[in-house]
Design an enzyme around this catalytic site. Sequence first.
Site, mmCIF file in Angstrom:
data_model
loop_
_atom_site.group_PDB
_atom_site.id
_atom_site.type_symbol
_atom_site.label_atom_id
_atom_site.label_comp_id
_atom_site.label_asym_id
_atom_site.label_seq_id
_atom_site.Cartn_x
_atom_site.Cartn_y
_atom_site.Cartn_z
ATOM 1 N N HIS A 104 0.844 -1.197 0.000
ATOM 2 C CA HIS A 104 0.000 0.000 0.000
ATOM 3 C C HIS A 104 0.882 1.251 0.000
ATOM 4 C CE1 HIS A 104 -3.799 -2.038 1.902
ATOM 5 N NE2 HIS A 104 -3.434 -2.581 0.754
ATOM 6 N N TYR A 132 -9.890 4.710 6.874
ATOM 7 C CA TYR A 132 -10.249 5.024 8.259
ATOM 8 C C TYR A 132 -11.379 6.051 8.241
ATOM 9 C CZ TYR A 132 -5.740 2.899 9.378
ATOM 10 O OH TYR A 132 -4.687 2.021 9.495
ATOM 11 N N PRO A 165 -5.584 -0.832 18.225
ATOM 12 C CA PRO A 165 -5.235 -1.277 16.861
ATOM 13 C C PRO A 165 -5.342 -0.191 15.797
ATOM 14 C CG PRO A 165 -7.390 -2.087 17.499
ATOM 15 C CD PRO A 165 -6.807 -1.458 18.726
ATOM 16 N N LYS A 168 -0.140 -1.059 14.888
ATOM 17 C CA LYS A 168 1.245 -1.074 15.376
ATOM 18 C C LYS A 168 1.592 -2.278 16.253
ATOM 19 C CE LYS A 168 2.520 2.488 13.208
ATOM 20 N NZ LYS A 168 3.371 2.223 12.038
ATOM 21 N N TYR A 217 2.959 6.278 10.281
ATOM 22 C CA TYR A 217 2.204 5.128 9.770
ATOM 23 C C TYR A 217 3.137 4.099 9.124
ATOM 24 C CZ TYR A 217 -1.831 2.587 8.038
ATOM 25 O OH TYR A 217 -2.789 1.613 7.821
HETATM 26 C C1 PHB Z 1 -6.390 -4.957 9.837
HETATM 27 O O1 PHB Z 1 -6.246 -5.216 8.612
HETATM 28 O O2 PHB Z 1 -6.783 -5.805 10.673
HETATM 29 C C2 PHB Z 1 -6.065 -3.563 10.312
HETATM 30 C C3 PHB Z 1 -5.592 -2.635 9.391
HETATM 31 C C4 PHB Z 1 -5.277 -1.355 9.831
HETATM 32 C C5 PHB Z 1 -5.458 -1.031 11.166
HETATM 33 C C6 PHB Z 1 -5.936 -1.971 12.080
HETATM 34 C C7 PHB Z 1 -6.246 -3.246 11.652
HETATM 35 O O3 PHB Z 1 -5.151 0.231 11.584
#
Ligand code: PHB
Length: 415
Positions: free
Chosen positions: A96, A226, A318, A322, A410
């Site tokens: 990504h 997000y 989450p 991280k 990130y």
């Molecule tokens: C996930 O793919 O489980 C995932 C991706 C990004 C995040 C948290 C979880 O910030």
Amino acid sequence: MLPIGNLRVNLVKLVKINHFKINNMRTQVAIIGAGPAGLLLGALLHKAGIASIIIERQSRSYVLSRIRAGILEQGTVDMLHSVGAGQRLAIEGQVHHAIELVFKNQRHSIDVTGLTDGKVVTAYGQTEVTHDLMNARHAAGLATVYEARDVSIEDFDTVQPKVHYVTDGQHHELACDFIAGCDGFHGVCRSSVPKDAIQEFERIYPFGWLGVLADVPPVSPHAIVYGNHARGFSLCSMRSLTRSRYYIQCPITDKVGQWSDAAFWDELRLRLDPELAGRITTGPSIDKSIAPLRSFVAEPMRFGRLFLAGDAAHIVPPTGAKGLNLAASDVKYLSSALIDFYLEKCSAGIDGYSQRALARIWKVERFSWSLTTLMHRFPETDAFGQKMQEAELDYLVHSKAASTALAENYVGLPL
Ligand code: PHB
Ligand code: APR
């Protein structure tokens, strides 16, 4: 003498590891926990010719059944390749270059790669990382004891620490030079440290994440999305081009049985911009669960010959993806310290491990806490609070300085 790695492990008595019975044994590093931290640490030590034995409470299949996050920093990817566990990742991992933020019913892309001189993140499930590390360990003939009961550690304040555990009804004692506590938040290692020798810092968030795994194409295969909405946070992720991972913020009191698949998909769509919501492919959930969110750090991370790493020492919400990456950076530091001890006869690394690891841990805790605070609706988030979050997001997506700060956290801070 049983050849393990480049060094041999002296057997006091011939016993079983997977195919043999262990009663009393010695190794250099006893690793408690066969999660990502324990497995990666064992692999990094093996690469340097240092012997380890992993003691795991659960079965191999149980460990692999856990559904966890799936975004890897480049540093984590590089470590997996360095220990020969990156082949599948190279094929199946989805690189990504951007993330997307949704707020006020509009979606904005953050060019993470462009803002960080070419850095990327890779979407690849933690379950797959664990599987690849387990396979690499087995292929190297290294010892992992699964389904170990009554695991305890002792004498870690001496130079002859020991691990005790029971398998097949038999008590076993494992003598070692060091114990690596990679046994997660609920493990035995941190709880074995005298209360007056450890300080804990914690923030428990007043909501949970309802997560759904479904064998449908991801709505956004090249960027994690997000969402900030007055109804709550949402997240669109993936495990592969045919398997998607979605989350929505939910009350911490909710039970997963309250949420039908249809109710989940409806709520997710309400929290996204109309264009993205219209493109979501829904399908039956193959996993659905509610996870609590907390920030947690235990200081220090070294107690004589016991070292904590990964979730045993810290937890991040989450939101910033991280958890696994922070476990990886811990074991990078710890493996380097132990390699210096054995190969260079130098103790500076083990003496400085806790301070070095905590310096990075607290920065990552800050990032995860700040993104969680920005993206979620808290009980005290009133109309003004929602406007403040939206204004901060509006500033973030239109300011190169603010977007760069988000992007560099990130992709992962330097190791
Ligand atoms: C996930 O793919 O489980 C995932 C991706 C990004 C995040 C948290 C979880 O910030
Ligand atoms: N004895 C032996 N093993 C134990 C014990 C014990 N007393 N207690 C726990 N374990 C095992 C667990 O069964 C688990 O397999 O330790 C392992 C710890 O693994 P994780 O919890 O995955 O922690 P870690 O390896 O640090 O990885 C951190 O995993 O939980 C996610 O979000 C977290 O992504 C992060 C990553």
